[in-house]
Design an enzyme around this catalytic site. Structure first.
Site, PDB file in Angstrom:
ATOM      1  N   LYS A 166     -24.754   3.238  31.751  1.00 28.32           N
ATOM      2  CA  LYS A 166     -23.275   3.063  31.714  1.00 28.32           C
ATOM      3  C   LYS A 166     -22.728   2.246  30.529  1.00 28.32           C
ATOM      4  O   LYS A 166     -23.067   2.594  29.532  1.00 28.32           O
ATOM      5  CB  LYS A 166     -22.591   2.720  32.871  1.00 28.32           C
ATOM      6  CG  LYS A 166     -22.679   3.814  34.037  1.00 28.32           C
ATOM      7  CD  LYS A 166     -22.525   3.778  35.358  1.00 28.32           C
ATOM      8  CE  LYS A 166     -22.527   5.038  36.084  1.00 28.32           C
ATOM      9  NZ  LYS A 166     -22.821   4.624  37.833  1.00 28.32           N
TER      10      LYS A 166
ATOM     11  N   SER B  57     -16.585   3.450  42.058  1.00 30.37           N
ATOM     12  CA  SER B  57     -16.770   4.513  41.079  1.00 30.37           C
ATOM     13  C   SER B  57     -15.463   5.457  40.808  1.00 30.37           C
ATOM     14  O   SER B  57     -15.421   5.967  39.940  1.00 30.37           O
ATOM     15  CB  SER B  57     -18.137   4.911  41.168  1.00 30.37           C
ATOM     16  OG  SER B  57     -18.345   5.425  42.426  1.00 30.37           O
TER      17      SER B  57
ATOM     18  N   HIS C  53     -20.499  -0.396  37.618  1.00 27.04           N
ATOM     19  CA  HIS C  53     -19.262  -0.264  36.445  1.00 27.04           C
ATOM     20  C   HIS C  53     -18.818  -1.685  36.117  1.00 27.04           C
ATOM     21  O   HIS C  53     -17.651  -1.639  35.574  1.00 27.04           O
ATOM     22  CB  HIS C  53     -18.268   0.624  37.489  1.00 27.04           C
ATOM     23  CG  HIS C  53     -18.917   1.868  37.762  1.00 27.04           C
ATOM     24  ND1 HIS C  53     -18.748   3.208  36.896  1.00 27.04           N
ATOM     25  CD2 HIS C  53     -19.274   2.503  38.924  1.00 27.04           C
ATOM     26  CE1 HIS C  53     -19.253   4.096  37.547  1.00 27.04           C
ATOM     27  NE2 HIS C  53     -19.358   3.879  38.828  1.00 27.04           N
TER      28      HIS C  53
HETATM   29  C1  LIG Z   1     -23.761   5.535  38.627  1.00 28.84           C
HETATM   30  C2  LIG Z   1     -23.995   4.896  39.849  1.00 28.84           C
HETATM   31  C3  LIG Z   1     -25.127   4.530  40.353  1.00 28.84           C
HETATM   32  C4  LIG Z   1     -26.685   5.271  39.815  1.00 28.84           C
HETATM   33  O1  LIG Z   1     -26.890   4.862  38.684  1.00 28.84           O
HETATM   34  P1  LIG Z   1     -27.822   5.611  38.001  1.00 28.84           P
HETATM   35  O2  LIG Z   1     -28.454   4.846  36.979  1.00 28.84           O
HETATM   36  O3  LIG Z   1     -26.917   6.717  37.258  1.00 28.84           O
HETATM   37  O4  LIG Z   1     -28.932   6.258  38.716  1.00 28.84           O
HETATM   38  C5  LIG Z   1     -25.456   3.724  41.299  1.00 28.84           C
HETATM   39  N1  LIG Z   1     -24.224   2.871  41.818  1.00 28.84           N
HETATM   40  C6  LIG Z   1     -23.107   3.182  41.318  1.00 28.84           C
HETATM   41  C7  LIG Z   1     -21.867   2.452  41.884  1.00 28.84           C
HETATM   42  C8  LIG Z   1     -22.808   4.390  40.185  1.00 28.84           C
HETATM   43  O5  LIG Z   1     -21.682   4.407  39.721  1.00 28.84           O
END
Ligand SMILES: *Cc1c(COP(=O)(O)O)cnc(C)c1O
Length: 399
Positions: free
Chosen positions: A242, A183, A211
């Protein structure tokens, strides 16, 4: 007062290290062009990679979902809160993303954080060993801690080091866990080699595709589909706040794995089910992601990524070799990173500064996050602002 003073001292220490984080408040929907704290800006901060967060069809679906199923779920999934919208979405997700395993089934969560806690605590308990990439997301780290398994951390992407750790382990249950797209670096884990090791050692391979889902692979099915992997050892976590533009997350794996989570994963069992409307909207999002519009958005995003790689290379700072929508520019110190972010902010560009503990000390960076909602003019502005900041920093060094 003594207790408050301890916290005040802690906050002062955070300030002294340049680590105070401040929230900004968006006055408008998440989009490339938005109003934040009352000012119009171009946002390079979101994870809304396909530009779906403010899509009219998803807004309509959310409203329709609320009309059909109400505002709240009313309970946990096992005690009355599991709605038809949740059930339908799970079928949709299994069909869309579960092609890597026979008998796929999906489980919907209110957040990715919870999905990771649930998966790791359910698959690995006391006596198990978890093998975790050094740059894994905080939610995987926390899940590993909560699991009470023995945790071995291997250097980022280092398959040989992981192999040696697996060789040396006599744990009955082994779980390898990795982000697919990291990330804060945007690079992709060596997925095929991780799976080969998992199969060789009889280990689970949990991949967090937060991602990659929606962006990578045919029809946006994710990083596992892009790498064309197939195995009953694979457990995929995807998030839906996302690229999918709504909220929530899912785990997809063999039906037996999912049934085990339903029975055993405390972060699944002991929490209220998310609003059914969000599940209803995610089903609508999947139709966009997996359709022609999704393909067009991914094609535009790929163009923006290629151009951003080129423009970041022309700066005096250090880009990371990323082919994904996450395009970091490593500056180094917290102060220099904050100063550059402030200059871009003056130019009406919101590019967040990422500092420890999110990234290792000394690697503070700007994280340019691209979305299919960006235009080439938005990148023109980013390029111009970075080049002005580079000139200013060169002049300062010469002085
Ligand atoms: C954003 C993210 C999460 C958490 O997901 P949410 O739905 O925002 O709680 C988990 N793993 C990674 C790699 C992320 O980037």
């Amino acid at each position: 007062m003594e207790l408050l003073r301890q916290l005040e001292q802690g906050l002062k220490d955070i300030d002294a290290q340049g680590l105070r984080r401040r929230r900004r408040t968006a006055d408008t929907a998440c989009a490339a062009h938005m109003t934040v704290d009352g000012r119009p800006i171009v946002g390079f901060a979101s994870n809304d990679y396909l530009g779906l967060a403010a899509h009219p069809q998803l807004i309509d679906a959310l409203a329709e979902g609320a009309r059909r199923y109400g505002a709240g779920s009313g309970g946990s999934h096992l005690l009355g809160g599991h709605s038809r919208a949740h059930a339908q979405l799970e079928d949709d997700l299994a069909a869309f993303a579960g092609g890597f395993v026979d008998a796929p089934r999906a489980l919907y969560f209110s957040t990715g954080y919870m999905a990771n806690l649930a998966t790791l605590t359910a698959l690995a308990g006391r006596g198990a060993t978890l093998f975790s990439d050094a740059l894994n997301h905080a939610s995987l780290i926390d899940g590993a801690r909560l699991s009470r398994a023995d945790v071995k951390i291997y250097p980022h992407g280092d398959v040989d080091a992981l192999s040696a750790l697996l060789d040396a382990s006599d744990a009955e249950t082994k779980v390898i866990v990795s982000d697919t797209v990291f990330s804060m670096d945007g690079d992709v884990a060596p997925l095929a080699r991780l799976l080969a090791l998992a199969e060789q050692h009889g280990a689970w391979l949990v991949l967090d595709d937060a991602h990659g889902f929606g962006v990578l692979g045919p029809l946006g099915r994710g990083a596992i589909a892009e790498a064309a992997l197939r195995s009953p050892h694979l457990v995929m976590v995807g998030t839906l706040g996302k690229a999918a533009g709504v909220s929530g997350a899912f785990v997809v794996a063999h039906d037996t794995v999912i049934e085990w989570l339903v029975q055993r994963a405390r972060p699944y069992i002991f929490t209220t089910a998310s609003t059914p409307a969000s599940a209803f909207a995610v089903s609508a999002s999947l139709r966009i992601i997996g359709g022609e519009e999704g393909d067009a958005r991914r094609a535009h995003l790929r163009e923006l990524i290629a151009r951003t790689r080129t423009l970041l290379k022309r700066t005096p700072w250090q880009p990371v070799d990323s082919h994904t929508a996450v395009q970091p520019l490593i500056i180094g110190s917290n102060e220099a990173t904050l100063a550059l972010a402030a200059e871009l902010d003056h130019a009406g560009l919101w590019v967040p500064a990422i500092r420890p503990p999110t990234v290792p000390v000394g690697t503070s960076r700007l994280r340019v996050s691209l979305s299919a909602a960006h235009s080439h003019e938005d990148l023109d502005r980013l390029e111009a602002a970075l080049s002005r900041a580079a000139d200013a920093s060169a002049a300062q060094e010469a002085a």
